[in-house]
Design a protein around this motif. Structure first.
Motif, PDB file in Angstrom:
ATOM      1  N   LEU A  49       0.846  -1.191   0.000  1.00 31.26           N
ATOM      2  CA  LEU A  49       0.000   0.000   0.000  1.00 31.26           C
ATOM      3  C   LEU A  49       0.888   1.250   0.000  1.00 31.26           C
ATOM      4  CD1 LEU A  49      -2.610  -1.079   2.714  1.00 31.26           C
ATOM      5  CD2 LEU A  49      -2.996  -0.942   0.239  1.00 31.26           C
ATOM      6  N   ILE A  50       0.496   2.244  -0.790  1.00 26.36           N
ATOM      7  CA  ILE A  50       1.273   3.485  -0.850  1.00 26.36           C
ATOM      8  C   ILE A  50       1.396   4.092   0.551  1.00 26.36           C
ATOM      9  CG2 ILE A  50       1.421   5.795  -1.855  1.00 26.36           C
ATOM     10  CD1 ILE A  50       1.488   3.661  -4.025  1.00 26.36           C
ATOM     11  N   ARG A  73       5.988  19.716   0.181  1.00 29.08           N
ATOM     12  CA  ARG A  73       5.435  19.835  -1.174  1.00 29.08           C
ATOM     13  C   ARG A  73       3.921  20.065  -1.120  1.00 29.08           C
ATOM     14  NH1 ARG A  73       8.582  15.330  -4.926  1.00 29.08           N
ATOM     15  NH2 ARG A  73       7.886  16.624  -6.658  1.00 29.08           N
ATOM     16  N   ILE A  81      -0.254  11.193   0.439  1.00 29.61           N
ATOM     17  CA  ILE A  81      -0.381   9.883  -0.231  1.00 29.61           C
ATOM     18  C   ILE A  81      -0.488  10.091  -1.741  1.00 29.61           C
ATOM     19  CG2 ILE A  81      -1.832   7.826  -0.505  1.00 29.61           C
ATOM     20  CD1 ILE A  81      -2.727   8.348   2.453  1.00 29.61           C
ATOM     21  N   LYS A  82      -1.230  11.122  -2.135  1.00 25.47           N
ATOM     22  CA  LYS A  82      -1.414  11.392  -3.563  1.00 25.47           C
ATOM     23  C   LYS A  82      -0.066  11.669  -4.238  1.00 25.47           C
ATOM     24  CE  LYS A  82      -5.390  13.506  -4.402  1.00 25.47           C
ATOM     25  NZ  LYS A  82      -6.312  14.677  -4.503  1.00 25.47           N
ATOM     26  N   ILE A  83       0.780  12.462  -3.597  1.00 21.19           N
ATOM     27  CA  ILE A  83       2.092  12.733  -4.201  1.00 21.19           C
ATOM     28  C   ILE A  83       2.949  11.470  -4.200  1.00 21.19           C
ATOM     29  CG2 ILE A  83       4.210  14.105  -4.095  1.00 21.19           C
ATOM     30  CD1 ILE A  83       2.754  16.404  -3.051  1.00 21.19           C
ATOM     31  N   THR A  93       2.157   8.434  -4.314  1.00 19.91           N
ATOM     32  CA  THR A  93       1.678   7.480  -5.328  1.00 19.91           C
ATOM     33  C   THR A  93       2.457   7.637  -6.632  1.00 19.91           C
ATOM     34  OG1 THR A  93      -0.552   7.516  -4.401  1.00 19.91           O
ATOM     35  CG2 THR A  93      -0.356   6.787  -6.689  1.00 19.91           C
ATOM     36  N   HIS A  94       2.815   8.863  -6.932  1.00 23.91           N
ATOM     37  CA  HIS A  94       3.476   9.116  -8.208  1.00 23.91           C
ATOM     38  C   HIS A  94       4.990   9.266  -8.089  1.00 23.91           C
ATOM     39  CE1 HIS A  94      -0.479   9.448  -9.882  1.00 23.91           C
ATOM     40  NE2 HIS A  94      -0.791  10.382  -9.020  1.00 23.91           N
ATOM     41  N   THR A  95       5.491   9.676  -6.941  1.00 29.44           N
ATOM     42  CA  THR A  95       6.908  10.014  -6.854  1.00 29.44           C
ATOM     43  C   THR A  95       7.794   8.927  -6.240  1.00 29.44           C
ATOM     44  OG1 THR A  95       6.615  11.132  -4.722  1.00 29.44           O
ATOM     45  CG2 THR A  95       6.421  12.480  -6.708  1.00 29.44           C
ATOM     46  N   SER A  96       7.208   7.931  -5.558  1.00 29.69           N
ATOM     47  CA  SER A  96       8.059   6.828  -5.073  1.00 29.69           C
ATOM     48  C   SER A  96       7.282   5.549  -4.794  1.00 29.69           C
ATOM     49  CB  SER A  96       8.852   7.241  -3.830  1.00 29.69           C
ATOM     50  OG  SER A  96       8.042   7.265  -2.684  1.00 29.69           O
ATOM     51  N   MET A  97       5.947   5.636  -4.758  1.00 30.75           N
ATOM     52  CA  MET A  97       5.096   4.473  -4.437  1.00 30.75           C
ATOM     53  C   MET A  97       5.380   3.975  -3.017  1.00 30.75           C
ATOM     54  SD  MET A  97       4.782   2.787  -8.252  1.00 30.75           S
ATOM     55  CE  MET A  97       3.299   1.920  -7.778  1.00 30.75           C
ATOM     56  N   ASN A  98       5.133   2.678  -2.765  1.00 31.01           N
ATOM     57  CA  ASN A  98       5.290   2.211  -1.379  1.00 31.01           C
ATOM     58  C   ASN A  98       6.744   2.295  -0.914  1.00 31.01           C
ATOM     59  OD1 ASN A  98       5.281  -0.536  -3.151  1.00 31.01           O
ATOM     60  ND2 ASN A  98       6.680  -0.747  -1.423  1.00 31.01           N
TER      61      ASN A  98
END
Lengths: 357, 357
Positions: free
Chosen positions: A48-49, A86, A232-234, A236-241
């Motif tokens: 999970l992220i 961020r 969590i939204k960021i 999800t795209h910048t490093s994942m779990n």
């Protein structure tokens, strides 16, 4: 090595005969419990992220009125800070993009603030502690503040009175508090005081308490669910779990390691603190007595020359105070055993005998 | 689950009877070699920010005219892309902050570009491939482009002719090329073509080739040493080293696993590709035949209704094409075994029988 030293020149560096007062990491190994799961480990899929559910459930028991939903497990405290900044930067927009920093500060803070598109504003510490009169003026123009008590690099712990004043004024002004409490289990003077409030983001990690620096497992916790969701939204795209195995090792640390491990570590740190503090005082240096964490920040004449010559001639790594906003000082981490601290002090004495202080 | 689905709603989600064509991760385990080091593992300290030296040495042997200095090991390909975009954004300044994206695109790209303070510009693919006439006009106003061949979500592989045209025009214009080649070992039609150039940043990971998604080990490689150094500078403050144990596992994968592992995996993927492609064609759907990666992107009437009903009623996870800039399509990952693909196709048939296509 260039004249313009940077932390990347030293982090992970080691070698024959080098004594490193540099990197801020425990030298003693993690509790054996964290390695016990390794032989039978077989997972490999994305996690999970937000972080493994079991780890967040355990964390939720450690923080008052929290739920697993209000945590995000990150690549160390560093990523928790970066993601939070961020999010705050995106929310604040261009109008109110300032972040207050007590100075001296942990060297990454101003960089992180700038990378997130914001601007640091400084409040000078007095004797290593927050000057609330100055703080309360400067905080008005800021959308966030980073508090780090116990502090890297000062070793100081803020008074509970000051921390409560900060809680009050930031809540009144609606300012975010990023409370970096990674040294919360390394305080020599009192229990940690958890800063609380609707816009407080508590940042912590397994690196210092359990000596797990290299595994990079940190987390953030906040009652501001909207901010948590944006983080969590960021991510999800910048490093994942965060590395799933590191998280399981952190779970073992949080659930299997007795409190006595932390208490014993603290005794070791305290003996080292006494050794280096008294040693440097005896060498005639001017410094604050650490109340937490594992750093001292003595005043040194020509600090950059000191750092360079100590490294090149005496094989001793120290960090120039200017990285931390303290250009007249040098930071020593005392995360090494008593014998090495003693040998390091002897080499410092050699330098001082030659150059004076 | 809200009406506004996001990837975080699905990643890491699994459960009884659910068939997931969702997350893009191999279902078959990593080679056993990567687990062999676990029982005796004992390191714990910070690693080099740039990445473990042994891993970068091995990588340097895989890329022409490269040295270990020109790699940075990251928290998956995601962090490599994020850091690179942040560096390019800082260099480009506010004047030239556009990044070209072939569309449909991997869902994270536009988010990453915006998080880095830049703006995506789109070039529509024709039949799943880059339209170089449009590309060469739009690239002029951009400081970077992201190329992803083989592509998630289209499954298409760009022609070598197109890739060489891209090399030429981007070198002439001084535009950065972020070449996300994480599916380079999963091509059914030809060998991978490595995009080269002075401002090319190649991004790769161990997630797809070795099924190591959850361990988050990726990397970037570039001949632009200044950019590499800037990436390290940001990573020093925003996440520090990538998990040291994940890196050692990646090193084992890169050094101990025979090429036959990858070849065998490819055969399995190809059989699945044939199964899902023919299955969906037989159901009357319009889609491109995948040449690489493990995704199909068929056209579907009312795609959002399809995704929601397939999940709620038929327990099948698919991703709405709109996440990928393809609002009239739905993405299926075929990273699951033949039996599950067959069962998934039966459930899709049920839906189509009821709703038509």
């Amino acid at each position: 090595m260039s004249e313009n030293l940077s932390p990347a020149d030293f982090i992970g560096v080691c070698g024959d005969g080098i004594i490193s007062f540099g990197s801020g990491q425990p030298d003693l190994p993690p509790p054996k419990e964290v390695y016990k799961i390794l032989p039978n480990y077989s997972d490999f899929k994305y996690g999970l992220i937000q972080g493994n559910a079991n780890l967040r459930e355990v964390l939720a028991k450690q923080y008052p009125s929290s739920t697993p939903d209000s945590f995000v497990v990150t690549n160390g405290a560093s990523e928790a800070l970066d993601l939070t900044l961020r999010v705050i930067s995106a929310k604040a927009g261009k109008g109110k993009n300032k972040v207050l920093l007590p100075k001296p500060y942990y060297y990454s803070y101003p960089h992180m603030i700038k990378f997130a598109g914001m601007e640091p504003v400084f409040t000078e510490l007095i004797d290593g502690r927050i000057d609330f009169d100055d703080f309360k003026e400067k905080i008005k123009e800021c959308s966030a503040v980073i508090i780090n008590s116990p502090s890297n690099p000062t070793g100081r712990v803020e008074s509970i009175k000051t921390l409560k004043q900060i809680e009050k004024i930031t809540e009144e002004l609606g300012v975010y508090v990023l409370s970096d409490e990674v040294y919360k289990d390394l305080i020599y003077t009192r229990e940690n005081y958890l800063i609380k409030g609707p816009r407080v983001v508590t940042i912590n990690s397994f690196s210092k308490t359990y000596a797990m620096c290299g595994f990079r497992v940190g987390y953030l916790w906040s009652r501001d669910q909207e901010l948590v969701d944006e983080v969590i939204k960021i991510k999800t795209h910048t490093s994942m779990n965060t590395n799933i195995l590191g998280q399981e090792m952190a779970y073992e640390a949080a659930t299997k390691v007795p409190r006595s491990f932390i208490d014993n570590q603290l005794k070791i740190w305290e003996a080292r603190r006494d050794m280096i503090y008294e040693g440097l005082v005896n060498l005639g240096l001017d410094l604050w007595k650490p109340e937490g964490a594992f750093y001292v920040l003595p005043k040194i004449k020509n600090p950059k020359d000191f750092v360079m010559e100590m490294f090149k001639k005496h094989k001793v790594i120290t960090y120039p105070g200017e990285w931390f906003g303290a250009p007249d000082r040098v930071r020593f981490s005392y995360a090494l055993d008593i014998e090495n601290i003693e040998e390091g002090l002897r080499r410092v004495k050699k330098y001082l005998d030659e150059h004076g202080n």
